[in-house]
Design an enzyme around this catalytic site. Structure first.
Site, PDB file in Angstrom:
ATOM      1  N   LYS A  13       5.925  -4.614 -11.651  1.00  0.00           N
ATOM      2  CA  LYS A  13       7.199  -4.349 -12.326  1.00  0.00           C
ATOM      3  C   LYS A  13       8.372  -5.053 -11.639  1.00  0.00           C
ATOM      4  O   LYS A  13       9.210  -5.653 -12.300  1.00  0.00           O
ATOM      5  CB  LYS A  13       7.497  -2.843 -12.384  1.00  0.00           C
ATOM      6  N   ARG A  39      10.351   8.495 -14.595  1.00  0.00           N
ATOM      7  CA  ARG A  39       8.992   8.641 -14.077  1.00  0.00           C
ATOM      8  C   ARG A  39       8.370   9.958 -14.491  1.00  0.00           C
ATOM      9  O   ARG A  39       7.206  10.208 -14.169  1.00  0.00           O
ATOM     10  CB  ARG A  39       9.059   8.611 -12.547  1.00  0.00           C
ATOM     11  N   ARG A  55      -2.098  -4.796  -0.578  1.00  0.00           N
ATOM     12  CA  ARG A  55      -0.706  -4.638  -0.207  1.00  0.00           C
ATOM     13  C   ARG A  55      -0.582  -3.802   1.070  1.00  0.00           C
ATOM     14  O   ARG A  55       0.195  -4.123   1.958  1.00  0.00           O
ATOM     15  CB  ARG A  55       0.028  -3.957  -1.374  1.00  0.00           C
ATOM     16  N   ARG A  59       8.118  -0.951   4.148  1.00  0.00           N
ATOM     17  CA  ARG A  59       8.082   0.287   3.391  1.00  0.00           C
ATOM     18  C   ARG A  59       7.181   1.334   4.012  1.00  0.00           C
ATOM     19  O   ARG A  59       5.997   1.097   4.230  1.00  0.00           O
ATOM     20  CB  ARG A  59       7.649  -0.006   1.945  1.00  0.00           C
ATOM     21  N   ARG A 104       0.630   7.677  -4.889  1.00  0.00           N
ATOM     22  CA  ARG A 104       1.548   7.188  -5.921  1.00  0.00           C
ATOM     23  C   ARG A 104       0.825   6.893  -7.231  1.00  0.00           C
ATOM     24  O   ARG A 104       1.355   7.138  -8.304  1.00  0.00           O
ATOM     25  CB  ARG A 104       2.297   5.948  -5.416  1.00  0.00           C
TER      26      ARG A 104
END
Ligand code: ADP
Length: 197
Positions: free
Chosen positions: A13, A88, A127, A136, A147
């Site tokens: 995104k 969300r 990632r 992060r 998540r």
């Protein structure tokens, strides 16, 4: 253009949002970025959000709704925006409807980046391995999986929510990054031409 991108973590995104911003001269409103800025600045919101985000859970709806409402009032949103990471939850989507109505604005479309789960877990693990000790706090395998679970439980219902409003367009997120961009641009062109027809 006022639009949103919907899709699981790792769907791309952020990358696509950046390209749409450049092409349409609109602003990207990423609640993830806004919350990370609040955490870094140690504002009251940031202090509240820090631990929640690190474990991959959702920050309370009331907090993000207020952040988005304030942001939408800033002058740079006048030409349009792309919501990335908000809403969300169904409650957030309903709050967004109310906010937009109050501000006299209308959403043009929602683009879903459709990605399959197996590929997503691979991307997510890649990632995580690339961001060891990185920027992060939530890019570790546990938080990323959390998540993804949260996405399925809380965010995925928004696909039907926006489809029901006739505002959903789905793009195959498994293509190359450039091909995903091309598909999104084609979808947005259709929205634009039907708006002016
Ligand atoms: P992702 O890469 O998973 O799409 P984001 O950068 O959009 O992540 O968000 C990171 C974290 O910020 C989320 O896991 C959540 O804790 C918090 N967050 C961002 N947007 C929202 C939102 N709309 N509602 C609740 N929490 C949010």
């Amino acid at each position: 253009m006022r639009m949103m991108l919907l899709g699981p973590p790792g769907a791309g995104k952020g990358t696509q949002a950046q390209r749409i911003v450049d092409a349409y001269d609109i602003v990207q409103l990423s609640t993830g970025d806004m919350l990370r800025a609040a955490v870094a600045a140690e504002t009251p919101v940031g202090l509240q959000a820090k631990e929640i985000m690190a474990r991959g859970d959702l920050v309370p709806d009331s907090v993000v709704i207020q952040i988005v409402s304030d942001r939408l009032d800033e002058p740079d949103c006048a030409n349009g925006f792309i919501l990335d990471g908000f809403p969300r939850t169904v409650a957030q989507a309903e709050a967004l409807d109310a906010l937009l109505e109050e501000k006299g604005l209308r959403l043009d479309t929602t683009i879903e980046l459709a990605v399959d789960d197996t590929a997503l877990l691979q991307r997510i693990e890649k990632r995580a391995s690339e961001t060891v000790g990185g920027a992060r706090a939530d890019d570790n395998a546990d938080a990323l999986k959390k998540r993804l679970d949260v996405y399925h439980a809380q965010t995925k219902p928004l696909i039907d929510f926006y489809r029901g409003k006739g505002l959903l367009m789905s793009v195959d997120g498994m293509q190359s990054i450039d091909d995903v961009t091309t598909s999104i641009m084609a979808a947005l062109d259709r929205v634009k031409s039907s708006a002016t027809a």
